[in-house]
Design a protein around this motif. Sequence first.
Motif, PDB file in Angstrom:
ATOM      1  N   THR A 159       0.884  -1.163   0.179  1.00 33.38           N
ATOM      2  CA  THR A 159      -0.130  -0.056   0.086  1.00 33.38           C
ATOM      3  C   THR A 159       1.009   1.327   0.067  1.00 33.38           C
ATOM      4  N   GLU A 160       0.157   2.485  -0.023  1.00 33.87           N
ATOM      5  CA  GLU A 160       0.918   3.826  -0.114  1.00 33.87           C
ATOM      6  C   GLU A 160       1.553   3.900  -1.450  1.00 33.87           C
ATOM      7  N   ALA A 165       5.404   4.295  -1.966  1.00 30.19           N
ATOM      8  CA  ALA A 165       6.020   3.021  -1.789  1.00 30.19           C
ATOM      9  C   ALA A 165       5.661   2.196  -3.043  1.00 30.19           C
ATOM     10  N   ALA A 202     -14.802  14.916   9.493  1.00 33.24           N
ATOM     11  CA  ALA A 202     -14.341  15.593  10.698  1.00 33.24           C
ATOM     12  C   ALA A 202     -12.676  15.979  10.720  1.00 33.24           C
ATOM     13  N   ARG A 203     -12.038  15.177  10.185  1.00 31.16           N
ATOM     14  CA  ARG A 203     -10.558  15.512  10.221  1.00 31.16           C
ATOM     15  C   ARG A 203     -10.056  16.783   9.236  1.00 31.16           C
ATOM     16  N   PRO A 222      -9.579  20.483   8.840  1.00 31.47           N
ATOM     17  CA  PRO A 222      -9.358  21.516   9.935  1.00 31.47           C
ATOM     18  C   PRO A 222     -10.302  22.697   9.616  1.00 31.47           C
ATOM     19  N   SER A 249      12.532  12.023   6.757  1.00 30.53           N
ATOM     20  CA  SER A 249      12.500  10.723   5.875  1.00 30.53           C
ATOM     21  C   SER A 249      13.467  10.882   4.949  1.00 30.53           C
ATOM     22  N   ALA A 305      10.356  -1.772   0.454  1.00 30.50           N
ATOM     23  CA  ALA A 305       9.156  -1.215   0.182  1.00 30.50           C
ATOM     24  C   ALA A 305       8.292  -0.961   1.370  1.00 30.50           C
ATOM     25  N   ARG A 306       8.631  -2.043   2.216  1.00 29.76           N
ATOM     26  CA  ARG A 306       7.940  -1.979   3.592  1.00 29.76           C
ATOM     27  C   ARG A 306       8.384  -0.648   4.441  1.00 29.76           C
ATOM     28  N   HIS A 325       9.243   2.148   3.156  1.00 27.26           N
ATOM     29  CA  HIS A 325       8.446   3.154   2.373  1.00 27.26           C
ATOM     30  C   HIS A 325       6.859   3.329   2.556  1.00 27.26           C
ATOM     31  N   GLU A 326       6.460   1.831   2.747  1.00 29.02           N
ATOM     32  CA  GLU A 326       5.126   1.954   3.052  1.00 29.02           C
ATOM     33  C   GLU A 326       4.694   2.475   4.200  1.00 29.02           C
ATOM     34  N   GLY A 365       4.898   6.114   4.564  1.00 32.67           N
ATOM     35  CA  GLY A 365       3.868   6.917   3.639  1.00 32.67           C
ATOM     36  C   GLY A 365       2.561   6.916   4.589  1.00 32.67           C
ATOM     37  N   TRP A 366       2.525   5.832   5.301  1.00 31.74           N
ATOM     38  CA  TRP A 366       1.388   5.877   6.357  1.00 31.74           C
ATOM     39  C   TRP A 366       1.474   6.692   7.425  1.00 31.74           C
ATOM     40  N   ALA A 390       3.229   9.149   7.497  1.00 27.17           N
ATOM     41  CA  ALA A 390       3.162  10.761   7.278  1.00 27.17           C
ATOM     42  C   ALA A 390       1.677  11.157   7.341  1.00 27.17           C
ATOM     43  N   ASP A 391       0.769  10.242   6.884  1.00 29.90           N
ATOM     44  CA  ASP A 391      -0.763  10.302   7.034  1.00 29.90           C
ATOM     45  C   ASP A 391      -1.481  10.272   8.306  1.00 29.90           C
ATOM     46  N   CYS A 392      -1.004   9.253   9.122  1.00 31.31           N
ATOM     47  CA  CYS A 392      -1.838   8.869  10.436  1.00 31.31           C
ATOM     48  C   CYS A 392      -1.301   9.253  11.638  1.00 31.31           C
ATOM     49  N   ARG A 398     -11.444  14.240  19.861  1.00 31.09           N
ATOM     50  CA  ARG A 398     -11.333  13.929  18.325  1.00 31.09           C
ATOM     51  C   ARG A 398      -9.755  13.137  18.415  1.00 31.09           C
ATOM     52  N   TRP A 410      -4.156   0.271  14.197  1.00 31.36           N
ATOM     53  CA  TRP A 410      -3.494   0.196  13.168  1.00 31.36           C
ATOM     54  C   TRP A 410      -2.112  -0.072  13.092  1.00 31.36           C
ATOM     55  N   LYS A 440      -1.827  -3.701  11.765  1.00 24.33           N
ATOM     56  CA  LYS A 440      -1.123  -3.904  10.486  1.00 24.33           C
ATOM     57  C   LYS A 440       0.059  -3.873  10.083  1.00 24.33           C
ATOM     58  N   PRO A 445      -7.864  19.280  13.591  1.00 25.53           N
ATOM     59  CA  PRO A 445      -9.050  19.142  12.912  1.00 25.53           C
ATOM     60  C   PRO A 445     -10.289  19.123  14.300  1.00 25.53           C
TER      61      PRO A 445
END
Lengths: 235, 244
Positions: free
Chosen positions: A65-66, A69, A232-233, A235, B68, B93-94, B96-97, B100-101, B103-105, B134, B145, B149, B244
């Motif tokens: 995923t991503e 990557a 909701a996320r 901002p 990174s 790749a793992r 980088h994966e 990537g995640w 940076a998002d979560c 929140r 996760w 994951k 948020p």
Amino acid sequence: MGLELFLDLVSQPSRAVYIFAKKNGIPLELRTVDLVKGQHKSKEFLQINSLGKLPTLKDGDFILTESSAILIYLSCKYQTPDHWYPSDLQARARVHEYLGWHADCIRGTFGIPLWVQVPEEKVERNRTAMDQALQWLEDKFLGDRPFLAGQQVTLADLMALEELMQPVALGYELFEGRPRLAAWRGRVEAFLGAELCQEAHSIILSILEQAAKKTLPTPSPEAYQAMLLRIARIP
Amino acid sequence: MGLELFLDLVSQPSRAVYIFAKKNGIPLELRTVDLVRGQHKSKEFLQINSLGKLPTLKDGDFILTESSAILIYLSCKYQTPDHWYPSDLQARARVHEYLGWHADCIRGTFGIPLWVQVLGPLIGVQVPEEKVERNRTAMDQALQWLEDKFLGDRPFLAGQQVTLADLMALEELMQPVALGYELFEGRPRLAAWRGRVEAFLGAELCQEAHSIILSILEQAAKKTLPTPSPEAYQAMLLRIARIP
């Protein structure tokens, strides 16, 4: 069974991987997973990717995923032309640098216009955030260079273009009054070719029309929850 | 002049690069840029990094931002042990994966308690309780996760050995931990992972890297934190608005 790519061209990172694979003749079996309908949150897809996100690459038992990557993996595995992900240490660092900043300031910001019925205050804040990010994109990453991470097209340009297409498809004139950025866009699209760009962009470019004609699918209950969380996320 | 690293150990990505360099004996001249005071928005620093962010690496004329990118650059340039950033295509790749995640979560989420409890109040801004809630939910979800994951039944986040992924994750998680959040309570797998990473890095290095963030609440209580400059104040308001 060759490589499978699960994607939806409504999504910016899906488009970036799609375009990269097509441009480089990488053999992929495309599996469309309808984001608006919510198929990415279906039991079937969650078994492939427990995070329920797109794009997802399946290379035999190896599931990745991503988008960043996936792009890097494909560029190495298929030994695409060096300029995409240069082997030179510093040139490559520039791509990683852009991708890091992109994740912070572009991703999550340029997709917001697609999410409708958000309070005006948030819409304004988003417009400001996009303006600021575009300024940094022009000044810090583009500068007087032809492309964002060097003298040639890299993965950075692909990721950026696809994020910017999102609000453009919604009618935001991001390139107005930004001749350097507009010229950059022209160069990237010329490199990729008009046909490939049209192919990749047709779905997102028709999204407003679909919404107006009420031909968009109805989100599933699981998707609805995920959508509320995403909104909701904002901002 | 060798490599220079501009950083502030209050910041998670700064710590990740600091720890990586120290653990691998990479010769760096450290230049502290005080985030709370707002030195990252000073004219001097903006000339080095126009985005005014930390960490920033200066290798002669080559200036590199984004933790990174810096970590990957250093691992390649100094040919650190392969496990950090494996040369194997799928193993890499793992990493980088995860990045990537992350940076998002993770990034942007786990830093929020510091804004709520220390930085906001420092400039007289109160973050609404609704946003605090929140954020708590977002952290819980991300930790789930992370455990399910990325960790699963593996010893580390992107494979069988420590990688850049574990460093980045640990330093983000330390932020709310320093603010009193018991992230590892009721999460034995994650707690075990933390123990393994810290054991690998060594107690001394961890203490060195974490001492500043671990003392931040005390500094706030004693009112010994510096006063943010006017430029920093603006940037802080903007950052708080993005919650948020």
